[in-house]
Design an enzyme around this catalytic site. Structure first.
Site, PDB file in Angstrom:
ATOM      1  N   ASP A  65       0.865  -1.194   0.000  1.00 21.69           N
ATOM      2  CA  ASP A  65       0.000   0.000   0.000  1.00 21.69           C
ATOM      3  C   ASP A  65       0.896   1.236   0.000  1.00 21.69           C
ATOM      4  O   ASP A  65       1.874   1.295   0.765  1.00 21.69           O
ATOM      5  CB  ASP A  65      -0.862   0.075   1.276  1.00 21.69           C
ATOM      6  CG  ASP A  65      -1.686  -1.177   1.515  1.00 21.69           C
ATOM      7  OD1 ASP A  65      -2.110  -1.784   0.526  1.00 21.69           O
ATOM      8  OD2 ASP A  65      -1.889  -1.535   2.693  1.00 21.69           O
ATOM      9  N   ASP A  71       0.385   8.222   7.773  1.00 19.39           N
ATOM     10  CA  ASP A  71       0.701   6.837   8.193  1.00 19.39           C
ATOM     11  C   ASP A  71       2.059   6.824   8.894  1.00 19.39           C
ATOM     12  O   ASP A  71       2.232   6.196   9.939  1.00 19.39           O
ATOM     13  CB  ASP A  71       0.835   5.913   6.967  1.00 19.39           C
ATOM     14  CG  ASP A  71      -0.489   5.427   6.404  1.00 19.39           C
ATOM     15  OD1 ASP A  71      -1.406   5.148   7.198  1.00 19.39           O
ATOM     16  OD2 ASP A  71      -0.596   5.307   5.164  1.00 19.39           O
ATOM     17  N   GLU A  94       1.663  -2.086  11.113  1.00 18.41           N
ATOM     18  CA  GLU A  94       1.328  -2.185   9.691  1.00 18.41           C
ATOM     19  C   GLU A  94       2.383  -1.486   8.841  1.00 18.41           C
ATOM     20  O   GLU A  94       2.646  -1.876   7.718  1.00 18.41           O
ATOM     21  CB  GLU A  94      -0.045  -1.562   9.412  1.00 18.41           C
ATOM     22  CG  GLU A  94      -0.399  -1.694   7.938  1.00 18.41           C
ATOM     23  CD  GLU A  94      -1.749  -1.117   7.521  1.00 18.41           C
ATOM     24  OE1 GLU A  94      -2.320  -0.318   8.280  1.00 18.41           O
ATOM     25  OE2 GLU A  94      -2.202  -1.472   6.436  1.00 18.41           O
ATOM     26  N   GLU A  95       3.000  -0.455   9.399  1.00 15.76           N
ATOM     27  CA  GLU A  95       3.916   0.364   8.598  1.00 15.76           C
ATOM     28  C   GLU A  95       5.373  -0.075   8.687  1.00 15.76           C
ATOM     29  O   GLU A  95       6.256   0.602   8.170  1.00 15.76           O
ATOM     30  CB  GLU A  95       3.768   1.836   8.996  1.00 15.76           C
ATOM     31  CG  GLU A  95       2.350   2.388   8.882  1.00 15.76           C
ATOM     32  CD  GLU A  95       1.690   2.149   7.518  1.00 15.76           C
ATOM     33  OE1 GLU A  95       2.406   2.002   6.512  1.00 15.76           O
ATOM     34  OE2 GLU A  95       0.447   2.075   7.470  1.00 15.76           O
ATOM     35  N   ASP A 116      -1.954  -0.800  14.169  1.00 16.43           N
ATOM     36  CA  ASP A 116      -2.146  -0.127  12.888  1.00 16.43           C
ATOM     37  C   ASP A 116      -2.267   1.347  13.272  1.00 16.43           C
ATOM     38  O   ASP A 116      -3.289   1.771  13.821  1.00 16.43           O
ATOM     39  CB  ASP A 116      -3.431  -0.629  12.202  1.00 16.43           C
ATOM     40  CG  ASP A 116      -3.679   0.093  10.880  1.00 16.43           C
ATOM     41  OD1 ASP A 116      -2.955   1.067  10.599  1.00 16.43           O
ATOM     42  OD2 ASP A 116      -4.604  -0.301  10.145  1.00 16.43           O
ATOM     43  N   LEU A 118      -2.589   4.156  11.725  1.00 18.41           N
ATOM     44  CA  LEU A 118      -3.602   5.014  11.092  1.00 18.41           C
ATOM     45  C   LEU A 118      -4.454   4.168  10.145  1.00 18.41           C
ATOM     46  O   LEU A 118      -4.231   4.133   8.931  1.00 18.41           O
ATOM     47  CB  LEU A 118      -2.968   6.182  10.334  1.00 18.41           C
ATOM     48  CG  LEU A 118      -3.976   7.309  10.079  1.00 18.41           C
ATOM     49  CD1 LEU A 118      -4.309   8.061  11.359  1.00 18.41           C
ATOM     50  CD2 LEU A 118      -3.461   8.295   9.042  1.00 18.41           C
ATOM     51  N   ASP A 119      -5.423   3.495  10.733  1.00 18.78           N
ATOM     52  CA  ASP A 119      -6.337   2.658   9.956  1.00 18.78           C
ATOM     53  C   ASP A 119      -7.255   3.539   9.104  1.00 18.78           C
ATOM     54  O   ASP A 119      -7.741   4.570   9.571  1.00 18.78           O
ATOM     55  CB  ASP A 119      -7.179   1.827  10.934  1.00 18.78           C
ATOM     56  CG  ASP A 119      -8.243   1.033  10.223  1.00 18.78           C
ATOM     57  OD1 ASP A 119      -7.885   0.185   9.397  1.00 18.78           O
ATOM     58  OD2 ASP A 119      -9.433   1.277  10.482  1.00 18.78           O
ATOM     59  N   GLU A 283      -5.402  -5.945  13.342  1.00 25.96           N
ATOM     60  CA  GLU A 283      -6.777  -5.561  12.979  1.00 25.96           C
ATOM     61  C   GLU A 283      -7.758  -6.620  13.499  1.00 25.96           C
ATOM     62  O   GLU A 283      -8.624  -6.330  14.327  1.00 25.96           O
ATOM     63  CB  GLU A 283      -6.914  -5.384  11.451  1.00 25.96           C
ATOM     64  CG  GLU A 283      -6.150  -4.168  10.933  1.00 25.96           C
ATOM     65  CD  GLU A 283      -6.271  -3.953   9.419  1.00 25.96           C
ATOM     66  OE1 GLU A 283      -6.423  -2.792   8.997  1.00 25.96           O
ATOM     67  OE2 GLU A 283      -6.184  -4.937   8.643  1.00 25.96           O
TER      68      GLU A 283
HETATM   69  P1  AFP Z   1      -6.217   1.603   4.708  1.00 29.10           P
HETATM   70  O1  AFP Z   1      -5.712   1.836   6.114  1.00 29.10           O
HETATM   71  O2  AFP Z   1      -5.113   1.191   3.763  1.00 29.10           O
HETATM   72  O3  AFP Z   1      -7.037   2.748   4.178  1.00 29.10           O
HETATM   73  O4  AFP Z   1      -7.170   0.304   4.767  1.00 29.10           O
HETATM   74  C1  AFP Z   1      -8.254   0.262   5.618  1.00 29.10           C
HETATM   75  C2  AFP Z   1      -8.694  -1.156   5.760  1.00 29.10           C
HETATM   76  O5  AFP Z   1      -7.630  -1.981   6.153  1.00 29.10           O
HETATM   77  C3  AFP Z   1      -9.867  -1.324   6.734  1.00 29.10           C
HETATM   78  O6  AFP Z   1      -9.821  -0.459   7.796  1.00 29.10           O
HETATM   79  C4  AFP Z   1     -11.077  -1.122   5.849  1.00 29.10           C
HETATM   80  O7  AFP Z   1     -12.205  -1.764   6.335  1.00 29.10           O
HETATM   81  C5  AFP Z   1     -10.630  -1.687   4.533  1.00 29.10           C
HETATM   82  O8  AFP Z   1      -9.208  -1.624   4.521  1.00 29.10           O
HETATM   83  C6  AFP Z   1     -11.200  -0.902   3.389  1.00 29.10           C
HETATM   84  O9  AFP Z   1     -10.842  -1.506   2.228  1.00 29.10           O
HETATM   85  P2  AFP Z   1     -11.523  -1.161   0.800  1.00 29.10           P
HETATM   86  O10 AFP Z   1     -12.517  -0.061   0.980  1.00 29.10           O
HETATM   87  O11 AFP Z   1     -10.370  -0.808  -0.039  1.00 29.10           O
HETATM   88  O12 AFP Z   1     -12.171  -2.438   0.378  1.00 29.10           O
END
Ligand code: AFP
Length: 338
Positions: A65, A71, A94-95, A116, A118-119, A283
C-alpha cells in the site's frame, strides 16, 4: 459546577488497584504511553492540511500500500511513545516490514504491542474517519529481544486491545478483558473522559457493512447472505436491511458498538491464497477481542478469529465477519450449509 468525570488515566489506575499487589504498574504505564501517542495523532489529524499532514509519500508498506504522510507520522509517534519508558519490549506495526525491538540501552518492559497506527488512511485526504488499532501481548520473560515468533500468539492471549477513532470527536475504546469502555477526548483539558461505560453490542441487527464492489469475487456463502439481505421483507430473511461503508474498520466497529450491525471482509478469489485482506495481529485480533467483550461475535467463517494460530508473519491476513451475535451466527449458518 459540571463534574470532570472519570478520566482514562484514573480509570486505568483504578483497574490496576483492583489487581492489588499483583500489578507492577507497567501495564498502567504502557496504556498511558499508547494514550499519549493517540492524543498526539488526534491533534495532527484534527488540524489536517493546516499541519501539512495530508497527501501521500513515495514509499510502500509491506503489503504494497502506498503510505500516506500521516501513516508514517502516526507510526513514528507510536514508536516514540512506546520505546522510551520501559513498558514495552517490542512492536509490530502495519507500517514496518519486520517487528521492531528496542534500541540498545533502552529499558525493556513486559509487553509486546501490535498496532495499525492510522487505519483507513485513504480517508485522511477527504476529512473522513480514521483511527488507530492496538493489541497488547505478554513478552517472553527470558529474552532480551523478542522475535517474530513471540508475536505469534492467538488472540485469546491478548492482555488488552483498543482503538482510537479520530472522527467528529476523538474516542478511545478499550478492553482489558473486563468489558468495553469508551472515552471521549476533551480537547480543552487534553484528557479522555469516560462517556460510554460498559459498551454492549445489540444481539440483533438489520445493518451490514461490506465493500460491495468486490461482490463478484466473494465466496458463495457471503454472496448468498448479501443477496438474501438485499431482497428485504420479501426475501428469506424477512426484513429490510441497511448498508454502510466507512472504509476504515475503526469506524465500522465503532458504529457496531454503538448501534449493532455486522462488518464483513471475507475471503475472495483474489486474496484466497494469502488468507484475506485484513491483518490478524493488529486488525482482526484486537477488534475481535473488543467485539466479543461487548457481547458480539467475531469469526472467519470457519472458526473464531481469536483462535486462529498465527504463522509468525506479523502481516498475516484473516477473513473477518464480526458484530451483532445473532447476525454473525446467521452468516455462519450460510457457511455451514455451503
Ligand atoms: P487503509 O488503512 O489502507 O485505508 O485500509 C483500511 C482497511 O484496512 C480497513 O480499515 C477497511 O475496512 C478496509 O481496509 C477498506 O478496504 P476497501 O474499501 O479498499 O475495500
Amino acid at each position: 459546577m459540571k463534574k470532570l468525570g472519570i478520566t482514562l488515566s484514573s480509570f486505568i489506575i483504578d483497574e490496576q488497584r483492583k489487581l492489588g499487589n499483583k500489578a507492577s504498574g507497567q501495564f498502567t504505564g504502557l496504556l498511558n504511553d499508547i494514550t499519549i501517542a493517540c492524543k498526539s495523532i488526534a491533534n495532527l489529524v484534527n488540524q489536517g492540511d493546516l499541519a501539512g499532514v495530508l497527501g501521500a509519500t513515495k514509499s510502500e508498506n509491506a503489503m504494497g500500500d502506498v503510505q500516506k504522510k500521516m501513516d508514517l507520522i502516526a507510526n513514528d509517534l507510536f514508536i516514540d511513545a512506546l520505546e522510551n519508558n520501559g513498558h514495552c519490549a517490542g512492536m509490530a506495526s502495519e507500517e514496518l516490514d519486520e517487528i521492531l525491538t528496542l534500541p540498545e540501552g533502552k529499558p525493556r518492559g513486559k509487553y509486546l504491542v501490535t498496532f495499525d497506527p492510522l487505519d483507513g488512511s485513504s480517508n485522511m485526504d477527504i476529512n473522513m474517519d480514521v483511527g488507530a488499532i492496538f493489541s497488547v501481548l505478554r513478552a517472553p520473560a527470558d529474552k532480551e529481544n523478542p522475535t517474530a515468533e513471540d508475536f505469534a500468539q492467538p488472540g485469546t492471549e491478548q492482555v488488552a486491545a483498543g482503538y482510537c477513532l479520530y472522527g467528529p470527536s476523538s474516542m478511545m475504546v478499550l478492553t482489558t478483558g473486563n468489558g468495553v469502555n469508551g472515552f471521549t477526548l476533551c480537547s480543552s483539558i487534553g484528557e479522555f473522559i469516560l462517556t460510554h461505560p460498559h459498551m454492549e453490542i445489540p444481539s440483533d441487527t438489520s445493518e451490514y457493512a461490506i465493500n460491495s464492489s468486490n461482490q463478484r469475487f466473494w465466496e458463495a456463502p457471503v454472496q448468498k447472505y448479501i443477496e438474501d439481505c438485499n431482497q428485504g421483507e420479501e426475501g428469506p430473511l424477512g426484513k429490510r436491511y441497511n448498508m454502510r461503508w466507512v472504509a476504515a474498520m475503526v469506524g465500522e466497529i465503532h458504529r457496531i458498538l454503538c448501534r449493532g450491525g455486522v462488518f464483513l471482509y471475507p475471503i475472495d478469489e483474489r486474496n484466497r491464497e494469502v488468507g484475506g485482506k485484513l491483518r490478524l495481529l493488529y486488525e482482526g485480533n484486537p477488534m475481535a477481542m473488543i467485539v466479543e467483550q461487548a457481547g458480539g461475535a467475531a469469526n472467519t467463517g470457519y472458526g473464531r478469529i481469536m483462535e486462529v494460530q498465527p504463522n509468525g508473519d506479523p502481516h498475516q491476513r484473516v477473513p473477518v465477519i464480526m458484530g451483532s451475535k445473532n447476525e454473525v451466527e446467521k452468516i455462519l449458518s450460510y457457511h455451514a450449509a455451503d
